[in-house]
Design a protein around this motif. Structure first.
Motif, PDB file in Angstrom:
ATOM      1  N   VAL A 156       1.137  -1.089   0.063  1.00 40.90           N
ATOM      2  CA  VAL A 156       0.469  -0.005   0.020  1.00 40.90           C
ATOM      3  C   VAL A 156       1.442   1.257   0.059  1.00 40.90           C
ATOM      4  CG1 VAL A 156      -1.950   1.302   0.880  1.00 40.90           C
ATOM      5  CG2 VAL A 156      -1.361  -0.975   0.880  1.00 40.90           C
ATOM      6  N   ILE A 157       0.689   2.258  -1.003  1.00 40.34           N
ATOM      7  CA  ILE A 157       0.891   3.460  -0.653  1.00 40.34           C
ATOM      8  C   ILE A 157       0.364   4.659  -1.097  1.00 40.34           C
ATOM      9  CG2 ILE A 157       3.366   2.360  -2.346  1.00 40.34           C
ATOM     10  CD1 ILE A 157       2.499   4.006  -4.709  1.00 40.34           C
ATOM     11  N   LYS A 158       0.519   5.679  -0.608  1.00 38.05           N
ATOM     12  CA  LYS A 158      -0.118   7.278  -1.022  1.00 38.05           C
ATOM     13  C   LYS A 158       0.402   7.746  -1.696  1.00 38.05           C
ATOM     14  CE  LYS A 158      -1.939  11.148   1.210  1.00 38.05           C
ATOM     15  NZ  LYS A 158      -3.364  10.380   2.066  1.00 38.05           N
ATOM     16  N   HIS A 159      -0.435   7.561  -2.842  1.00 30.62           N
ATOM     17  CA  HIS A 159       0.478   7.869  -4.522  1.00 30.62           C
ATOM     18  C   HIS A 159       0.353   9.803  -3.846  1.00 30.62           C
ATOM     19  CE1 HIS A 159       0.496   8.376  -8.501  1.00 30.62           C
ATOM     20  NE2 HIS A 159      -0.274   8.468  -8.874  1.00 30.62           N
ATOM     21  N   GLY A 160       1.173  10.252  -4.256  1.00 29.74           N
ATOM     22  CA  GLY A 160       1.939  11.038  -5.019  1.00 29.74           C
ATOM     23  C   GLY A 160       2.455  12.016  -2.896  1.00 29.74           C
ATOM     24  N   ASN A 161       2.763  10.812  -2.845  1.00 31.10           N
ATOM     25  CA  ASN A 161       3.472  11.637  -1.277  1.00 31.10           C
ATOM     26  C   ASN A 161       5.059  11.919  -1.329  1.00 31.10           C
ATOM     27  OD1 ASN A 161       4.505   8.969  -0.744  1.00 31.10           O
ATOM     28  ND2 ASN A 161       3.605   8.955   0.761  1.00 31.10           N
ATOM     29  N   GLY A 162       5.523  11.279  -2.035  1.00 30.78           N
ATOM     30  CA  GLY A 162       6.982  11.164  -1.887  1.00 30.78           C
ATOM     31  C   GLY A 162       7.963  10.885  -1.393  1.00 30.78           C
ATOM     32  N   ARG A 163       7.316   9.861  -1.189  1.00 25.82           N
ATOM     33  CA  ARG A 163       8.080   8.883  -0.620  1.00 25.82           C
ATOM     34  C   ARG A 163       8.036   7.307  -1.429  1.00 25.82           C
ATOM     35  NH1 ARG A 163       5.693   8.251   5.617  1.00 25.82           N
ATOM     36  NH2 ARG A 163       6.264  11.327   5.777  1.00 25.82           N
ATOM     37  N   THR A 164       7.827   7.326  -2.688  1.00 25.77           N
ATOM     38  CA  THR A 164       8.237   6.052  -3.760  1.00 25.77           C
ATOM     39  C   THR A 164       8.634   6.927  -4.802  1.00 25.77           C
ATOM     40  OG1 THR A 164       5.700   5.451  -3.367  1.00 25.77           O
ATOM     41  CG2 THR A 164       6.208   4.986  -4.978  1.00 25.77           C
ATOM     42  N   ILE A 165       9.857   5.756  -5.418  1.00 21.84           N
ATOM     43  CA  ILE A 165      10.654   6.050  -6.713  1.00 21.84           C
ATOM     44  C   ILE A 165       9.357   6.608  -7.514  1.00 21.84           C
ATOM     45  CG2 ILE A 165      12.732   4.189  -6.352  1.00 21.84           C
ATOM     46  CD1 ILE A 165      10.837   2.766  -8.172  1.00 21.84           C
ATOM     47  N   PRO A 166       9.812   8.076  -8.241  1.00 18.99           N
ATOM     48  CA  PRO A 166       9.280   8.624  -9.276  1.00 18.99           C
ATOM     49  C   PRO A 166       9.173   8.228 -10.655  1.00 18.99           C
ATOM     50  CG  PRO A 166      10.966  10.319  -8.524  1.00 18.99           C
ATOM     51  CD  PRO A 166      11.156   8.870  -8.372  1.00 18.99           C
ATOM     52  N   ALA A 193      16.953   8.933  -4.413  1.00 19.51           N
ATOM     53  CA  ALA A 193      17.602   9.854  -2.718  1.00 19.51           C
ATOM     54  C   ALA A 193      16.819   8.334  -1.528  1.00 19.51           C
ATOM     55  CB  ALA A 193      16.355  10.748  -2.648  1.00 19.51           C
ATOM     56  N   SER A 194      17.667   8.588  -0.523  1.00 15.85           N
ATOM     57  CA  SER A 194      17.504   7.476   0.130  1.00 15.85           C
ATOM     58  C   SER A 194      16.119   8.212   1.036  1.00 15.85           C
ATOM     59  CB  SER A 194      18.446   7.770   2.094  1.00 15.85           C
ATOM     60  OG  SER A 194      18.436   8.909   2.630  1.00 15.85           O
ATOM     61  N   GLY A 195      15.288   6.198   1.585  1.00 12.78           N
ATOM     62  CA  GLY A 195      14.101   6.340   2.280  1.00 12.78           C
ATOM     63  C   GLY A 195      13.319   6.421   0.805  1.00 12.78           C
ATOM     64  N   LEU A 196      13.669   6.482  -0.448  1.00 11.68           N
ATOM     65  CA  LEU A 196      12.067   5.804  -1.568  1.00 11.68           C
ATOM     66  C   LEU A 196      11.930   4.506  -1.718  1.00 11.68           C
ATOM     67  CD1 LEU A 196      13.826   8.430  -3.794  1.00 11.68           C
ATOM     68  CD2 LEU A 196      11.153   8.926  -2.665  1.00 11.68           C
ATOM     69  N   GLY A 197      10.868   4.217  -1.934  1.00 12.18           N
ATOM     70  CA  GLY A 197      10.491   2.468  -1.625  1.00 12.18           C
ATOM     71  C   GLY A 197       9.785   2.687  -2.877  1.00 12.18           C
ATOM     72  N   PRO A 198       9.415   1.346  -3.576  1.00 12.13           N
ATOM     73  CA  PRO A 198       9.637   0.120  -2.211  1.00 12.13           C
ATOM     74  C   PRO A 198      11.085  -0.322  -2.080  1.00 12.13           C
ATOM     75  CG  PRO A 198       8.307  -0.890  -4.654  1.00 12.13           C
ATOM     76  CD  PRO A 198       9.014   1.220  -4.809  1.00 12.13           C
ATOM     77  N   LEU A 199      11.634  -0.494  -1.195  1.00 14.54           N
ATOM     78  CA  LEU A 199      12.134  -1.618  -0.436  1.00 14.54           C
ATOM     79  C   LEU A 199      11.831  -3.519  -0.412  1.00 14.54           C
ATOM     80  CD1 LEU A 199      14.473   1.697   1.413  1.00 14.54           C
ATOM     81  CD2 LEU A 199      14.467   0.708  -1.186  1.00 14.54           C
ATOM     82  N   PRO A 200      13.075  -3.866  -0.472  1.00 17.46           N
ATOM     83  CA  PRO A 200      12.841  -5.535  -0.105  1.00 17.46           C
ATOM     84  C   PRO A 200      12.946  -5.086   1.994  1.00 17.46           C
ATOM     85  CG  PRO A 200      14.729  -5.048  -1.768  1.00 17.46           C
ATOM     86  CD  PRO A 200      14.193  -3.669  -0.991  1.00 17.46           C
ATOM     87  N   VAL A 201      11.871  -6.324   2.201  1.00 17.17           N
ATOM     88  CA  VAL A 201      11.570  -6.004   3.929  1.00 17.17           C
ATOM     89  C   VAL A 201      13.041  -6.623   4.505  1.00 17.17           C
ATOM     90  CG1 VAL A 201      10.515  -6.651   5.500  1.00 17.17           C
ATOM     91  CG2 VAL A 201       9.771  -6.152   4.154  1.00 17.17           C
ATOM     92  N   SER A 202      13.740  -7.935   3.456  1.00 16.36           N
ATOM     93  CA  SER A 202      14.557  -8.754   4.284  1.00 16.36           C
ATOM     94  C   SER A 202      15.997  -8.254   4.422  1.00 16.36           C
ATOM     95  CB  SER A 202      14.534 -10.117   3.683  1.00 16.36           C
ATOM     96  OG  SER A 202      15.007  -9.604   2.002  1.00 16.36           O
ATOM     97  N   PRO A 203      16.637  -7.801   5.029  1.00 13.75           N
ATOM     98  CA  PRO A 203      18.113  -7.290   5.006  1.00 13.75           C
ATOM     99  C   PRO A 203      18.687  -7.756   3.780  1.00 13.75           C
ATOM    100  CG  PRO A 203      18.122  -8.329   7.462  1.00 13.75           C
ATOM    101  CD  PRO A 203      16.686  -8.227   6.689  1.00 13.75           C
ATOM    102  N   LEU A 204      18.859  -9.109   3.441  1.00 12.74           N
ATOM    103  CA  LEU A 204      19.220  -9.735   1.757  1.00 12.74           C
ATOM    104  C   LEU A 204      19.314  -9.427   1.099  1.00 12.74           C
ATOM    105  CD1 LEU A 204      21.537 -11.755   1.338  1.00 12.74           C
ATOM    106  CD2 LEU A 204      19.330 -13.340   1.088  1.00 12.74           C
ATOM    107  N   GLY A 205      18.098  -8.767   0.943  1.00 17.80           N
ATOM    108  CA  GLY A 205      17.130  -8.456   0.178  1.00 17.80           C
ATOM    109  C   GLY A 205      17.813  -6.669  -0.031  1.00 17.80           C
ATOM    110  N   ARG A 206      17.848  -6.163   0.426  1.00 18.93           N
ATOM    111  CA  ARG A 206      18.234  -4.849   0.165  1.00 18.93           C
ATOM    112  C   ARG A 206      19.678  -4.824   0.107  1.00 18.93           C
ATOM    113  NH1 ARG A 206      15.509  -1.015   4.439  1.00 18.93           N
ATOM    114  NH2 ARG A 206      12.986  -1.656   5.028  1.00 18.93           N
TER     115      ARG A 206
END
Length: 283
Positions: A156-166, A193-206
Motif C-alpha cells: 500500500v502506498i499513498k500516491h504522490g506523497n514523495g516517498r515512492t520512486i518517481p 534519494a535515501s528513504g524512497l521505496g519500495p524497498l525489500p523487507v529482508s536485510p539480504l534483499g536490501r
C-alpha cells in the motif's frame, strides 16, 4: 496320465506361440510409430513453438495510445526487456511478433501487460493504492539478465506523497484498477534519494539491491524494472486535499499571488514596527 500330460504340453506350446506373435506385432507397431514421429517431429516442434508465441502475444496485448511507441523483442514471459548498450541506451529491434514499448517524456518506458477496467478512472494523487509487484535490476549490456531483488503480493502506498520512486509513481498514475504493466525505470527516476521505496523487507534483499545500484553507478547504465499490478485505489479519509491533480485557473493563481504578496508586506511592516519599538525602549 500320458494323454493328460500330452494335452497340457500342446496347450503350453500354443500359449507360447500366441505370446511370441503378440510381442513381435508390438515391436513392429513401435518401430512404425517411431519412424512416423521422427519424420514429423520438426513440424510438431515448429507448430508448438508458434502456439507458445501466439499465446504469449495474447497474454501481453498492447493498447494503442497517443504516446511515442516502438516495437521491441518479447521475452519468454511475454513482456519486453529492451537490449541495453554499454552506455545504457536502448536498442529496439523490429519483430512482427513483438509487443510495443511506450516511452514518456520523462524517459520512463513501459509495456501494457494487461489493461485495467475501463469503467475505472486512473488514480489521483492523494489516494491510497494497493499494488502487487516484482522488481528487478538489469545492468547495462546485451548479455545481462534480469536480477530479481524483491516481490510483494500486497503493498500500500499513498500516491504522490514523495516517498515512492518517481518512475513507479508516474507509471501508476495512468493505470486503471486491474491493469498490469512492466515499468522500465531509468536511474534518474529510480532510487535517487535515501528513504524512497519500495524497498525489500529482508536485510539480504536490501543488500542485494544496494549492490546492484552500486554496479549501475559504476557502469553508468542500467534500469530498475518493476512488474506492477494496480489492485485497488481508494480515497484517504485523512487527506486534506493537498494532492489535488487539477491546475489553478488564472483567477485562482492571481488570488494566490496577491495573498502571498500581502503576507510578505505585512511581515515586513511587522518587522519594521518591532524594530522601531525596540529602538524606543532602548533610548
Amino acid at each position: 496320465v500320458y494323454l493328460t500330460t500330452r494335452t497340457m504340453g500342446r496347450n503350453i506350446v500354443s500359449c507360447c506361440s500366441i505370446m511370441l506373435l503378440t510381442v513381435v506385432a508390438g515391436l513392429i507397431v513401435v518401430a512404425i510409430s517411431s519412424n512416423a514421429l521422427s519424420s514429423t517431429a520438426p513440424k510438431h516442434h515448429h507448430e508448438r513453438r508458434e502456439f507458445v508465441k501466439a499465446a504469449l502475444l495474447l497474454g501481453g496485448g498492447v493498447v494503442a495510445t497517443s504516446q511515442k511507441s516502438q516495437p521491441a523483442w518479447a521475452d519468454i514471459e511475454g513482456v519486453v526487456t529492451p537490449i541495453l548498450n554499454s552506455d545504457g541506451s536502448t536498442t529496439n529491434k523490429k519483430d512482427n511478433d513483438g509487443v510495443t514499448l511506450f516511452t514518456t517524456k520523462s524517459g520512463l518506458k513501459y509495456i501494457e501487460l494487461r489493461e485495467g477496467d475501463e469503467t475505472n478512472v486512473p488514480p489521483r494523487y492523494g489516494q491510497l493504492l494497493s499494488i502487487s509487484y516484482t522488481s528487478y535490476v538489469k545492468l547495462a549490456g546485451k548479455e545481462e539478465k534480469l536480477q530479481k531483488y524483491d516481490s510483494v503480493p500486497a503493498y500500500v502506498i499513498k500516491h504522490g506523497n514523495g516517498r515512492t520512486i518517481p518512475g513507479l509513481e508516474e507509471g501508476l498514475h495512468t493505470m486503471r484498477v486491474g491493469g498490469k504493466r512492466r515499468l522500465i525505470i531509468p536511474p534518474k527516476l529510480g532510487y535517487v534519494a535515501s528513504g524512497l521505496g519500495p524497498l525489500p523487507v529482508s536485510p539480504l534483499g536490501r543488500y542485494q539491491l544496494n549492490n546492484l545500484l552500486d554496479k549501475m553507478v559504476e557502469q553508468r547504465g542500467g534500469n530498475v524494472i518493476i512488474d506492477v499490478e494496480l489492485r485497488l485505489a481508494m480515497n484517504d479519509e485523512a487527506d486534506q486535499g493537498y494532492y489535488d491533480d487539477s491546475s489553478l485557473t488564472p483567477e485562482q493563481f492571481k488570488t494566490l499571488r496577491d495573498n502571498l504578496q500581502d503576507s510578505a508586506k505585512r511581515a515586513v511592516k511587522d518587522r519594521e514596527s518591532s524594530t522601531s519599538t525596540g529602538d524606543i525602549q532602548s533610548s
